[in-house]
Design an enzyme around this catalytic site. Structure first.
Site, PDB file in Angstrom:
ATOM      1  N   LYS A 201       0.969  -1.114  -0.067  1.00 29.97           N
ATOM      2  CA  LYS A 201      -0.050  -0.063   0.042  1.00 29.97           C
ATOM      3  C   LYS A 201       0.912   1.136  -0.008  1.00 29.97           C
ATOM      4  O   LYS A 201       1.928   1.271   0.674  1.00 29.97           O
ATOM      5  CB  LYS A 201      -0.979  -0.170   1.241  1.00 29.97           C
TER       6      LYS A 201
ATOM      7  N   TYR B 268     -25.683   0.510  -5.264  1.00 31.51           N
ATOM      8  CA  TYR B 268     -26.365   0.552  -6.517  1.00 31.51           C
ATOM      9  C   TYR B 268     -26.612  -0.949  -7.072  1.00 31.51           C
ATOM     10  O   TYR B 268     -27.543  -1.374  -7.261  1.00 31.51           O
ATOM     11  CB  TYR B 268     -25.885   1.744  -7.093  1.00 31.51           C
TER      12      TYR B 268
ATOM     13  N   GLY C 155     -26.135   2.101   2.405  1.00 31.08           N
ATOM     14  CA  GLY C 155     -25.402   2.894   1.437  1.00 31.08           C
ATOM     15  C   GLY C 155     -25.604   2.441   0.018  1.00 31.08           C
ATOM     16  O   GLY C 155     -25.172   1.028  -0.139  1.00 31.08           O
ATOM     17  N   VAL C 156     -26.174   3.122  -0.597  1.00 31.79           N
ATOM     18  CA  VAL C 156     -26.482   2.778  -2.021  1.00 31.79           C
ATOM     19  C   VAL C 156     -25.485   3.928  -3.228  1.00 31.79           C
ATOM     20  O   VAL C 156     -25.997   4.447  -3.988  1.00 31.79           O
ATOM     21  CB  VAL C 156     -27.732   2.606  -2.540  1.00 31.79           C
ATOM     22  N   GLY C 157     -24.124   3.785  -2.816  1.00 32.11           N
ATOM     23  CA  GLY C 157     -23.286   4.370  -3.692  1.00 32.11           C
ATOM     24  C   GLY C 157     -22.865   3.485  -4.801  1.00 32.11           C
ATOM     25  O   GLY C 157     -23.627   2.778  -5.342  1.00 32.11           O
ATOM     26  N   HIS C 158     -21.726   3.796  -5.104  1.00 27.70           N
ATOM     27  CA  HIS C 158     -20.972   2.727  -6.401  1.00 27.70           C
ATOM     28  C   HIS C 158     -21.458   1.618  -6.121  1.00 27.70           C
ATOM     29  O   HIS C 158     -21.744   0.638  -7.363  1.00 27.70           O
ATOM     30  CB  HIS C 158     -19.490   3.316  -6.385  1.00 27.70           C
ATOM     31  N   VAL C 159     -21.042   0.959  -5.241  1.00 30.69           N
ATOM     32  CA  VAL C 159     -21.300  -0.576  -5.062  1.00 30.69           C
ATOM     33  C   VAL C 159     -22.856  -0.884  -4.693  1.00 30.69           C
ATOM     34  O   VAL C 159     -23.296  -1.687  -5.320  1.00 30.69           O
ATOM     35  CB  VAL C 159     -20.170  -1.116  -3.937  1.00 30.69           C
TER      36      VAL C 159
HETATM   37  P1  NAD Z   1     -19.514   5.442  -2.030  1.00 29.07           P
HETATM   38  O1  NAD Z   1     -18.892   6.463  -1.429  1.00 29.07           O
HETATM   39  O2  NAD Z   1     -19.693   5.394  -3.781  1.00 29.07           O
HETATM   40  O3  NAD Z   1     -21.053   4.979  -1.319  1.00 29.07           O
HETATM   41  C1  NAD Z   1     -21.057   4.979  -0.200  1.00 29.07           C
HETATM   42  C2  NAD Z   1     -22.535   5.182   0.308  1.00 29.07           C
HETATM   43  O4  NAD Z   1     -22.845   5.192   1.418  1.00 29.07           O
HETATM   44  C3  NAD Z   1     -23.007   6.611  -0.154  1.00 29.07           C
HETATM   45  O5  NAD Z   1     -23.905   6.670  -1.227  1.00 29.07           O
HETATM   46  C4  NAD Z   1     -22.797   7.401   1.103  1.00 29.07           C
HETATM   47  O6  NAD Z   1     -23.865   8.688   0.954  1.00 29.07           O
HETATM   48  C5  NAD Z   1     -23.586   6.444   2.086  1.00 29.07           C
HETATM   49  N1  NAD Z   1     -23.488   6.585   3.255  1.00 29.07           N
HETATM   50  C6  NAD Z   1     -22.489   7.031   3.942  1.00 29.07           C
HETATM   51  N2  NAD Z   1     -22.585   7.078   5.331  1.00 29.07           N
HETATM   52  C7  NAD Z   1     -23.780   6.567   5.462  1.00 29.07           C
HETATM   53  C8  NAD Z   1     -24.590   6.219   6.423  1.00 29.07           C
HETATM   54  N3  NAD Z   1     -24.260   6.538   7.756  1.00 29.07           N
HETATM   55  N4  NAD Z   1     -25.814   5.534   6.299  1.00 29.07           N
HETATM   56  C9  NAD Z   1     -26.275   4.949   5.274  1.00 29.07           C
HETATM   57  N5  NAD Z   1     -25.427   5.575   4.138  1.00 29.07           N
HETATM   58  C10 NAD Z   1     -24.328   6.068   4.254  1.00 29.07           C
HETATM   59  O7  NAD Z   1     -18.712   4.029  -1.898  1.00 29.07           O
HETATM   60  P2  NAD Z   1     -18.542   2.780  -2.528  1.00 29.07           P
HETATM   61  O8  NAD Z   1     -17.360   2.624  -3.666  1.00 29.07           O
HETATM   62  O9  NAD Z   1     -19.831   2.342  -3.029  1.00 29.07           O
HETATM   63  O10 NAD Z   1     -17.841   1.807  -1.362  1.00 29.07           O
HETATM   64  C11 NAD Z   1     -18.782   1.355  -0.550  1.00 29.07           C
HETATM   65  C12 NAD Z   1     -17.842   0.685   0.581  1.00 29.07           C
HETATM   66  O11 NAD Z   1     -17.291  -0.602   0.173  1.00 29.07           O
HETATM   67  C13 NAD Z   1     -16.704   1.423   1.429  1.00 29.07           C
HETATM   68  O12 NAD Z   1     -16.645   1.007   2.716  1.00 29.07           O
HETATM   69  C14 NAD Z   1     -15.492   0.870   0.315  1.00 29.07           C
HETATM   70  O13 NAD Z   1     -14.420   0.979   1.294  1.00 29.07           O
HETATM   71  C15 NAD Z   1     -16.003  -0.687   0.175  1.00 29.07           C
HETATM   72  N6  NAD Z   1     -15.243  -1.225  -0.920  1.00 29.07           N
HETATM   73  C16 NAD Z   1     -15.584  -0.695  -2.132  1.00 29.07           C
HETATM   74  C17 NAD Z   1     -14.893  -1.286  -3.423  1.00 29.07           C
HETATM   75  C18 NAD Z   1     -15.360  -0.373  -4.575  1.00 29.07           C
HETATM   76  O14 NAD Z   1     -15.141  -1.181  -5.730  1.00 29.07           O
HETATM   77  N7  NAD Z   1     -15.974   0.458  -4.677  1.00 29.07           N
HETATM   78  C19 NAD Z   1     -13.974  -2.127  -3.183  1.00 29.07           C
HETATM   79  C20 NAD Z   1     -13.891  -2.721  -1.910  1.00 29.07           C
HETATM   80  C21 NAD Z   1     -14.873  -2.261  -0.916  1.00 29.07           C
END
Ligand code: NAD
Length: 353
Positions: A80, A183, A177-181
């Site tokens: 890292k 959704y 949490g319905v962000g990138h993952v």
């Molecule tokens: P993201 O920021 O796109 O989505 C996170 C979502 O969670 C957002 O919509 C945010 O508004 C919401 N959120 C934040 N606090 C909240 C709460 N208290 N209650 C409800 N919702 C809340 O992030 P992501 O890329 O979707 O990743 C989500 C998680 O998965 C993170 O912990 C990340 O470390 C982990 N992760 C992601 C990936 C990846 O490919 N993106 C890979 C491995 C792990």
């Protein structure tokens, strides 16, 4: 922290500090274990309060990558990079090209990618100076759909273990949490016929999901206590803690959020309560599996097949946990450690290539 003591205790190989006087780039790369192959792990940009805090984070995250990569069955070790700085101020083409030159100077012992506060666009600059960067726009692209696919098949494997069937049809899944993952996780679940409940603190992300799928929405703090079969954390870490565990009505915790257990003991508490926990680094490995494919020549079908194998990896973890009467998080660590030890042995003889 006495760094050499810490490195000896946990088996680290290398800790590198670098500084570029022109751009002010200040970074630390930790390489934990390269038994399986070059160390792979993203570059995190963070305004660390102290250099000590940054070094500790680099070390901790690099070790986490060794376990994640080994458990996923990839031929890469763990590393890292952390950069110390304010993400709103320090970023520039020169800054990331300077990073690329430091990565190149390690001659392939470490491969970087995007992480918190660094983007695929930033990695395009890094790539101008090094061969050792993955997760690029022109090849594997956005990792989130792959992470989500892994989470979805991981939920199914967990249902198989807990309920005897891997179908999620008719089950209730609460997605935090319905962000990138999140959704895409919702998309897979709804398409198979699960009843999905969601929460988020970002209204735009909620609106996107509700306009595309039929789901129920609850307030952010209500998600822990909803009646459901599976709780799927896809937001922050540490949401499984002393306050939330008593509220849970689910039988399974399986989601993408990193470091979802606030402390290791929370894994044991879930187990005592009869809640099956899918270890975070096993179920959320879809993204790293996808970028790893770039090292082999990117092929989306091959990447997808490998992500689907998270299903079998989790079943293996659950079997180890059952047989050895240990928590699933410890079982995941054992599975990863066993693979590293086996490969170390395989490579113990000299073969000219
Ligand atoms: P993201 O920021 O796109 O989505 C996170 C979502 O969670 C957002 O919509 C945010 O508004 C919401 N959120 C934040 N606090 C909240 C709460 N208290 N209650 C409800 N919702 C809340 O992030 P992501 O890329 O979707 O990743 C989500 C998680 O998965 C993170 O912990 C990340 O470390 C982990 N992760 C992601 C990936 C990846 O490919 N993106 C890979 C491995 C792990």
């Amino acid at each position: 922290m006495k760094k050499f003591d810490y490195m000896a205790k946990y088996g680290y190989e290398q800790l590198i500090y670098f500084y570029d006087k022109e751009t002010g780039l200040k970074g630390i790369t930790a390489i934990h274990d390269t038994t399986l192959g070059p160390a792979l792990g993203g570059t995190r940009l963070w305004n660390y309060a102290t250099e000590e805090e940054a070094a500790e984070d680099a070390l901790r995250l690099a070790r986490g990558m060794t376990y994640k990569n080994a458990a996923a069955g990839l031929n890469i070790g763990g590393g890292k990079t952390v950069l110390i700085g304010d993400a709103t101020k320090v970023k520039s083409e020169a800054y990331f090209r300077a990073l690329g030159r430091y990565v190149q100077s390690l001659n392939g012992r470490y491969i970087t990618a995007e992480d918190v506060n660094t983007s695929v666009e930033d990695m395009d600059y890094v790539m101008m100076e090094t061969d050792y960067v993955v997760g690029l726009r022109k090849t594997s692209g956005d990792p989130s759909p792959f992470t989500a696919l892994g989470v979805y098949v991981g939920i199914k494997a967990s249902c198989k273990e807990k309920f005897g069937s891997d179908s999620v049809k008719g089950l209730t899944v609460a997605v935090q949490g319905v962000g990138h993952v999140g959704y895409y996780v919702v998309k897979h679940l709804v398409e198979e016929g699960a009843n999905v409940i969601i929460s988020d603190i970002n209204q735009a992300n909620i609106d996107k999901v509700t306009s595309d799928f039929k789901v129920k929405v609850v307030k952010a703090d209500e998600i822990y206590s909803v009646d459901c079969d599976v709780y799927t954390p896809c937001a922050l870490g540490a949401t499984i803690n002393d306050e939330t565990i008593p509220q849970l009505k689910c039988k399974i915790v399986a989601g993408s959020a990193n470091n979802v257990l606030k402390e290791a003991r929370h894994g044991e508490i879930l187990q005592e309560k009869g809640i099956l926990y899918a270890p975070d680094y096993v179920i959320n490995a879809g993204g790293v599996i996808n970028v790893y494919q770039e090292m082999l020549g990117y092929d989306i079908n091959e990447a997808t097949n490998k992500v689907n194998s998270i299903y079998d990896k989790l079943l293996e973890v659950y079997k180890i946990a059952r047989e050895e009467k240990i928590s699933t998080s410890i079982a995941a660590d054992r599975m990863a450690e066993k693979r590293i030890a086996k490969m170390k042995n395989v490579r113990s003889n000299y073969i000219k290539r």
